[in-house]
Motif scaffolding. Structure first.
Motif, PDB file in Angstrom:
ATOM      1  N   CYS A   1       0.804  -1.225   0.000  1.00  0.00           N
ATOM      2  CA  CYS A   1       0.000   0.000   0.000  1.00  0.00           C
ATOM      3  C   CYS A   1       0.839   1.279   0.000  1.00  0.00           C
ATOM      4  CB  CYS A   1      -1.005   0.047   1.142  1.00  0.00           C
ATOM      5  SG  CYS A   1      -2.258  -1.258   1.022  1.00  0.00           S
ATOM      6  N   VAL A   5       1.267   1.826  -6.662  1.00  0.00           N
ATOM      7  CA  VAL A   5       1.003   1.264  -5.339  1.00  0.00           C
ATOM      8  C   VAL A   5       1.703  -0.080  -5.205  1.00  0.00           C
ATOM      9  CG1 VAL A   5      -1.145   0.146  -6.076  1.00  0.00           C
ATOM     10  CG2 VAL A   5      -0.805   0.724  -3.650  1.00  0.00           C
ATOM     11  N   CYS A  25      -5.824  -1.495   0.519  1.00  0.00           N
ATOM     12  CA  CYS A  25      -5.294  -0.179   0.848  1.00  0.00           C
ATOM     13  C   CYS A  25      -6.428   0.817   1.084  1.00  0.00           C
ATOM     14  CB  CYS A  25      -4.407   0.330  -0.293  1.00  0.00           C
ATOM     15  SG  CYS A  25      -3.080  -0.807  -0.728  1.00  0.00           S
ATOM     16  N   HIS A  76      -6.648   4.638   1.001  1.00  0.00           N
ATOM     17  CA  HIS A  76      -6.030   5.945   0.728  1.00  0.00           C
ATOM     18  C   HIS A  76      -7.110   6.965   0.525  1.00  0.00           C
ATOM     19  CE1 HIS A  76      -1.943   4.489   0.529  1.00  0.00           C
ATOM     20  NE2 HIS A  76      -2.294   3.558  -0.325  1.00  0.00           N
TER      21      HIS A  76
END
Length: 198
Positions: free
Chosen positions: A166, A185, A196, A198
């Protein structure tokens, strides 16, 4: 008296003769100066005006990150950007500068940028900076973009095995006066996508 007048007359004639010689010499000198490029006002008025310097067409580019690129920690990554000609003139070549992000990336020992066009991959060799280990300079990359056209430009970099899933390393692409970060990524070590947030 007559002798004196004759003598004076001969002197005057001699002066006039010398004056004619001086005038002829001046004319020859003026012609030489003119031929050498020294122009009088009159000759400057008659000469053609100097050509206006040509103005180079303004290059207008937009550079955007290509999303959804991933890499496995410890293996090469392929960051990429899309370059679009937003101007009114064709863009042939542009210099590209690559700058590594602050963590987890290194060069492969050489450096190139790639463009895939018509099913063929075109390579453009880059020179690693001698003063900044994070930069590489790619001279005259062949974009060949007409107004409105876009093309992907990518490179390859090495990733560190200690990058965490990640994490999002980046490489900055500066194409002419426009630039953008190419993010990617990191996946799990086995290559499977990481979850992940984000």
């Amino acid at each position: 008296m007559l002798s004196a007048i004759q003598h004076h007359s001969r002197k005057s004639v001699g002066r006039r003769g010398r004056a004619r010689v001086l005038t002829a010499s001046a004319a020859v000198a003026l012609a030489a100066v003119t031929a050498a490029g020294g122009l009088t006002n009159a000759s400057a008025d008659e000469s053609e005006p100097a050509a206006e310097p040509s103005v180079a067409a303004t290059v207008e580019l937009d550079v955007q990150d290509v999303p959804f690129v991933s890499a496995i920690p410890g293996e090469p990554a392929t960051p990429k950007v899309t370059v679009t000609n937003t101007g009114k003139s064709r863009v042939a070549t542009q210099d590209v500068t690559l700058t590594l992000g602050p963590r987890g990336l290194s060069w492969l020992g050489w450096q190139e940028v790639y463009i895939v066009r018509g099913g063929k991959t075109e390579k453009n060799r880059c020179r690693l900076s001698e003063t900044d280990a994070r930069q590489a300079f790619c001279k005259g990359v062949k974009l060949y973009l007409d107004p409105g056209q876009s093309i992907n430009v990518h490179t390859e970099v090495a990733t560190s095995p200690d990058l965490e899933p990640c994490e999002m390393p980046r490489v900055h692409f500066q194409v002419g006066s426009a630039g953008a970060d190419a993010n990617f990524v990191m996946t799990n070590p086995d290559g499977t996508p990481a979850e992940c947030r984000h």
